[in-house]
Design a protein around this motif. Structure first.
Motif, PDB file in Angstrom:
ATOM      1  N   ILE A  18       0.828  -1.199   0.000  1.00 42.77           N
ATOM      2  CA  ILE A  18       0.000   0.000   0.000  1.00 42.77           C
ATOM      3  C   ILE A  18       0.863   1.251   0.000  1.00 42.77           C
ATOM      4  CG2 ILE A  18      -0.249  -0.036   2.510  1.00 42.77           C
ATOM      5  CD1 ILE A  18      -2.848   1.204  -0.083  1.00 42.77           C
ATOM      6  N   GLY A  19       2.101   1.157   0.485  1.00 49.29           N
ATOM      7  CA  GLY A  19       3.015   2.285   0.396  1.00 49.29           C
ATOM      8  C   GLY A  19       3.324   2.662  -1.039  1.00 49.29           C
ATOM      9  N   ALA A  20       3.209   1.708  -1.956  1.00 45.06           N
ATOM     10  CA  ALA A  20       3.399   1.967  -3.385  1.00 45.06           C
ATOM     11  C   ALA A  20       2.068   2.170  -4.096  1.00 45.06           C
ATOM     12  CB  ALA A  20       4.167   0.818  -4.036  1.00 45.06           C
ATOM     13  N   THR A  21       1.077   1.330  -3.798  1.00 44.85           N
ATOM     14  CA  THR A  21      -0.180   1.397  -4.550  1.00 44.85           C
ATOM     15  C   THR A  21      -0.994   2.638  -4.218  1.00 44.85           C
ATOM     16  OG1 THR A  21      -1.251  -0.060  -2.922  1.00 44.85           O
ATOM     17  CG2 THR A  21      -0.335  -1.088  -4.904  1.00 44.85           C
ATOM     18  N   VAL A  22      -0.714   3.291  -3.086  1.00 41.99           N
ATOM     19  CA  VAL A  22      -1.397   4.549  -2.788  1.00 41.99           C
ATOM     20  C   VAL A  22      -1.108   5.590  -3.864  1.00 41.99           C
ATOM     21  CG1 VAL A  22       0.453   5.568  -1.399  1.00 41.99           C
ATOM     22  CG2 VAL A  22      -1.918   6.171  -0.905  1.00 41.99           C
ATOM     23  N   LEU A  23      -0.019   5.414  -4.612  1.00 43.01           N
ATOM     24  CA  LEU A  23       0.308   6.366  -5.670  1.00 43.01           C
ATOM     25  C   LEU A  23      -0.763   6.397  -6.757  1.00 43.01           C
ATOM     26  CD1 LEU A  23       4.131   5.677  -5.974  1.00 43.01           C
ATOM     27  CD2 LEU A  23       3.014   7.666  -4.940  1.00 43.01           C
ATOM     28  N   GLY A  24      -1.534   5.340  -6.875  1.00 43.76           N
ATOM     29  CA  GLY A  24      -2.639   5.358  -7.830  1.00 43.76           C
ATOM     30  C   GLY A  24      -3.700   6.383  -7.486  1.00 43.76           C
ATOM     31  N   PHE A  25      -3.735   6.820  -6.226  1.00 46.31           N
ATOM     32  CA  PHE A  25      -4.732   7.788  -5.776  1.00 46.31           C
ATOM     33  C   PHE A  25      -4.148   9.182  -5.581  1.00 46.31           C
ATOM     34  CE2 PHE A  25      -6.076   3.599  -4.354  1.00 46.31           C
ATOM     35  CZ  PHE A  25      -7.358   3.542  -4.893  1.00 46.31           C
ATOM     36  N   ALA A  26      -2.841   9.336  -5.806  1.00 51.21           N
ATOM     37  CA  ALA A  26      -2.198  10.635  -5.619  1.00 51.21           C
ATOM     38  C   ALA A  26      -2.530  11.551  -6.789  1.00 51.21           C
ATOM     39  CB  ALA A  26      -0.690  10.464  -5.505  1.00 51.21           C
ATOM     40  N   ASP A  27      -2.806  12.799  -6.471  1.00 48.15           N
ATOM     41  CA  ASP A  27      -2.975  13.796  -7.523  1.00 48.15           C
ATOM     42  C   ASP A  27      -1.623  14.362  -7.932  1.00 48.15           C
ATOM     43  OD1 ASP A  27      -5.950  13.844  -7.691  1.00 48.15           O
ATOM     44  OD2 ASP A  27      -5.721  14.352  -5.582  1.00 48.15           O
ATOM     45  N   LEU A  28      -0.710  14.468  -6.988  1.00 42.81           N
ATOM     46  CA  LEU A  28       0.690  14.785  -7.259  1.00 42.81           C
ATOM     47  C   LEU A  28       1.529  13.896  -6.363  1.00 42.81           C
ATOM     48  CD1 LEU A  28       0.770  18.711  -7.275  1.00 42.81           C
ATOM     49  CD2 LEU A  28       0.768  17.205  -9.262  1.00 42.81           C
ATOM     50  N   ALA A  29       2.597  13.327  -6.909  1.00 41.44           N
ATOM     51  CA  ALA A  29       3.481  12.486  -6.105  1.00 41.44           C
ATOM     52  C   ALA A  29       4.917  12.915  -6.315  1.00 41.44           C
ATOM     53  CB  ALA A  29       3.308  11.019  -6.468  1.00 41.44           C
ATOM     54  N   PHE A  30       5.622  13.076  -5.207  1.00 40.96           N
ATOM     55  CA  PHE A  30       7.031  13.429  -5.196  1.00 40.96           C
ATOM     56  C   PHE A  30       7.793  12.287  -4.543  1.00 40.96           C
ATOM     57  CE2 PHE A  30       4.519  17.204  -5.293  1.00 40.96           C
ATOM     58  CZ  PHE A  30       5.192  18.084  -6.118  1.00 40.96           C
ATOM     59  N   MET A  31       9.037  12.100  -4.949  1.00 40.57           N
ATOM     60  CA  MET A  31       9.797  10.961  -4.443  1.00 40.57           C
ATOM     61  C   MET A  31      11.252  11.346  -4.250  1.00 40.57           C
ATOM     62  SD  MET A  31       9.782   7.143  -6.065  1.00 40.57           S
ATOM     63  CE  MET A  31      10.641   5.760  -5.329  1.00 40.57           C
ATOM     64  N   ALA A  36      13.731   5.401  -7.860  1.00 46.50           N
ATOM     65  CA  ALA A  36      12.977   6.634  -8.055  1.00 46.50           C
ATOM     66  C   ALA A  36      12.941   7.020  -9.529  1.00 46.50           C
ATOM     67  CB  ALA A  36      13.590   7.759  -7.223  1.00 46.50           C
ATOM     68  N   ASP A  37      14.051   6.852 -10.229  1.00 51.79           N
ATOM     69  CA  ASP A  37      14.074   7.180 -11.654  1.00 51.79           C
ATOM     70  C   ASP A  37      13.147   6.261 -12.437  1.00 51.79           C
ATOM     71  OD1 ASP A  37      15.819   9.292 -11.326  1.00 51.79           O
ATOM     72  OD2 ASP A  37      17.608   8.115 -11.805  1.00 51.79           O
ATOM     73  N   ASP A  38      13.103   4.972 -12.063  1.00 54.96           N
ATOM     74  CA  ASP A  38      12.184   4.042 -12.715  1.00 54.96           C
ATOM     75  C   ASP A  38      10.732   4.461 -12.461  1.00 54.96           C
ATOM     76  OD1 ASP A  38      14.245   2.454 -13.671  1.00 54.96           O
ATOM     77  OD2 ASP A  38      14.174   1.076 -11.966  1.00 54.96           O
ATOM     78  N   ALA A  39      10.429   4.848 -11.223  1.00 58.68           N
ATOM     79  CA  ALA A  39       9.070   5.266 -10.889  1.00 58.68           C
ATOM     80  C   ALA A  39       8.686   6.526 -11.650  1.00 58.68           C
ATOM     81  CB  ALA A  39       8.951   5.497  -9.383  1.00 58.68           C
ATOM     82  N   LEU A  40       9.638   7.439 -11.808  1.00 62.14           N
ATOM     83  CA  LEU A  40       9.387   8.657 -12.584  1.00 62.14           C
ATOM     84  C   LEU A  40       9.133   8.320 -14.047  1.00 62.14           C
ATOM     85  CD1 LEU A  40       9.360  11.800 -12.653  1.00 62.14           C
ATOM     86  CD2 LEU A  40      11.821  11.676 -13.135  1.00 62.14           C
ATOM     87  N   ALA A  41       9.965   7.460 -14.616  1.00 64.16           N
ATOM     88  CA  ALA A  41       9.805   7.082 -16.024  1.00 64.16           C
ATOM     89  C   ALA A  41       8.480   6.368 -16.261  1.00 64.16           C
ATOM     90  CB  ALA A  41      10.978   6.204 -16.460  1.00 64.16           C
ATOM     91  N   ALA A  42       8.021   5.611 -15.250  1.00 59.02           N
ATOM     92  CA  ALA A  42       6.759   4.879 -15.381  1.00 59.02           C
ATOM     93  C   ALA A  42       5.543   5.762 -15.146  1.00 59.02           C
ATOM     94  CB  ALA A  42       6.742   3.712 -14.391  1.00 59.02           C
ATOM     95  N   GLY A  43       5.744   6.974 -14.676  1.00 60.52           N
ATOM     96  CA  GLY A  43       4.611   7.854 -14.433  1.00 60.52           C
ATOM     97  C   GLY A  43       3.937   7.651 -13.095  1.00 60.52           C
ATOM     98  N   LEU A  44       4.588   6.902 -12.196  1.00 60.78           N
ATOM     99  CA  LEU A  44       4.001   6.697 -10.872  1.00 60.78           C
ATOM    100  C   LEU A  44       4.218   7.894  -9.961  1.00 60.78           C
ATOM    101  CD1 LEU A  44       4.889   2.965 -10.108  1.00 60.78           C
ATOM    102  CD2 LEU A  44       2.804   3.908 -11.135  1.00 60.78           C
ATOM    103  N   VAL A  45       5.265   8.673 -10.241  1.00 56.33           N
ATOM    104  CA  VAL A  45       5.503   9.915  -9.501  1.00 56.33           C
ATOM    105  C   VAL A  45       5.734  11.039 -10.505  1.00 56.33           C
ATOM    106  CG1 VAL A  45       6.445   8.720  -7.498  1.00 56.33           C
ATOM    107  CG2 VAL A  45       8.002   9.542  -9.271  1.00 56.33           C
ATOM    108  N   TRP A  46       5.564  12.258 -10.018  1.00 57.84           N
ATOM    109  CA  TRP A  46       5.631  13.435 -10.891  1.00 57.84           C
ATOM    110  C   TRP A  46       7.001  14.079 -10.880  1.00 57.84           C
ATOM    111  CZ3 TRP A  46       4.288  19.018  -9.721  1.00 57.84           C
ATOM    112  CH2 TRP A  46       4.089  19.757 -10.892  1.00 57.84           C
ATOM    113  N   ARG A  47       7.616  14.121  -9.692  1.00 60.42           N
ATOM    114  CA  ARG A  47       8.932  14.737  -9.556  1.00 60.42           C
ATOM    115  C   ARG A  47       9.807  13.897  -8.631  1.00 60.42           C
ATOM    116  NH1 ARG A  47       8.171  20.477 -10.432  1.00 60.42           N
ATOM    117  NH2 ARG A  47       7.015  20.565 -12.401  1.00 60.42           N
TER     118      ARG A  47
END
Length: 259
Positions: free
Chosen positions: A108-121, A167-178
């Motif tokens: 859930i620490g990762a899947t909560v990102l599906g509900f984030a309007d903006l995500a930073f990492m 973090a770079d993988d998550a950014l490239a995948a669109g799971l986080v914004w910055r």
């Protein structure tokens, strides 16, 4: 108190605060976080919620030791909201949700990102969706939301492999914004949260509703499918082996288990 709540400039910051357990969610923390989201939704002085973690983790997901007790102890007392109630609160949350992933994030620490309007990492943080390594199914409508964010193949790898994402993988995948340097994470997330919080709440709510309302049917269908698969697999041979291995501090061995 395992959840710290701080209000400033119409931003309510929720900090998961079980650092000794890597901010893993037990039933009490599920309840506290759900209650905090429900309260923030109704509070006219709150425009934005910012969610982060204390210590070196964002959240290690569900507390696996408690999960093991839940699956083996018929007298285990579940929380008022628990995991399903937290998801209900996330799905229904009408205001912008900003997530700042400060450290490791599992389940859930990762899947909560599906509900984030903006995500930073933080650049040093990592994500993992460990469902197949636990012998269970995805959760939190991630089977629906992650393909929308990351595309089918990236989401398939994330959900099927149980491997870490940088973090770079998550950014490239669109799971986080910055992605930011660790020391800059909260300042960057708060800067954007406070900018949003200067806008009229009525407009923020209208924009979020227009963006998310069309997704509700897909989220509901995904949760129903995931819950059915999770219920079937939890307590099964693969899940019990994974939980036993965790409790014993070893790698699980799924070879020879029934398919």
């Amino acid at each position: 108190m395992a959840l710290q709540i701080h209000d400033e400039n119409r931003v309510r910051t929720l900090t998961l605060d079980r650092p000794d357990a890597l901010n893993a969610f037990d039933e009490a923390l599920y309840d506290a976080t759900a209650d905090a989201l429900l309260a923030a939704a109704e509070d006219p002085d709150v425009a934005v919620v910012l969610l982060t973690g204390a210590g070196r983790a964002f959240s290690a997901g569900t507390d696996l030791l408690e999960m093991h007790r839940m699956s083996t102890d018929p007298d285990f007392q579940r929380g008022r909201h628990g995991f399903p109630g937290l998801l209900d609160a996330l799905v229904a949350f009408p205001k912008p949700l900003v997530v700042a992933v400060n450290g490791i994030a599992l389940g859930i620490g990762a899947t909560v990102l599906g509900f984030a309007d903006l995500a930073f990492m933080s650049s040093t943080a990592r994500l993992k969706c460990p469902f197949t390594s636990l012998g269970v199914a995805p959760e939190a409508a991630s089977s629906f939301l992650f393909p929308r964010l990351a595309g089918h193949q990236s989401a398939a790898w994330i959900l099927l492999s149980s491997e870490w994402l940088s973090a770079d993988d998550a950014l490239a995948a669109g799971l986080v914004w910055r992605v930011t340097e660790p020391d800059d994470l909260m300042a960057e997330a708060r800067k954007h949260a406070e900018l949003l919080a200067r806008r009229p709440v009525s407009s923020l709510v209208a924009v979020k509703h227009a963006m998310t309302a069309p997704l509700r049917a897909g989220i509901d269908a995904a949760r129903e499918l995931e819950n059915a698969a999770f219920a079937e697999l939890m307590g099964g041979p693969a899940n019990l082996e994974a939980l036993a291995a965790f409790a014993e501090g070893r790698e699980p061995d799924f070879t020879g288990l029934p398919g």
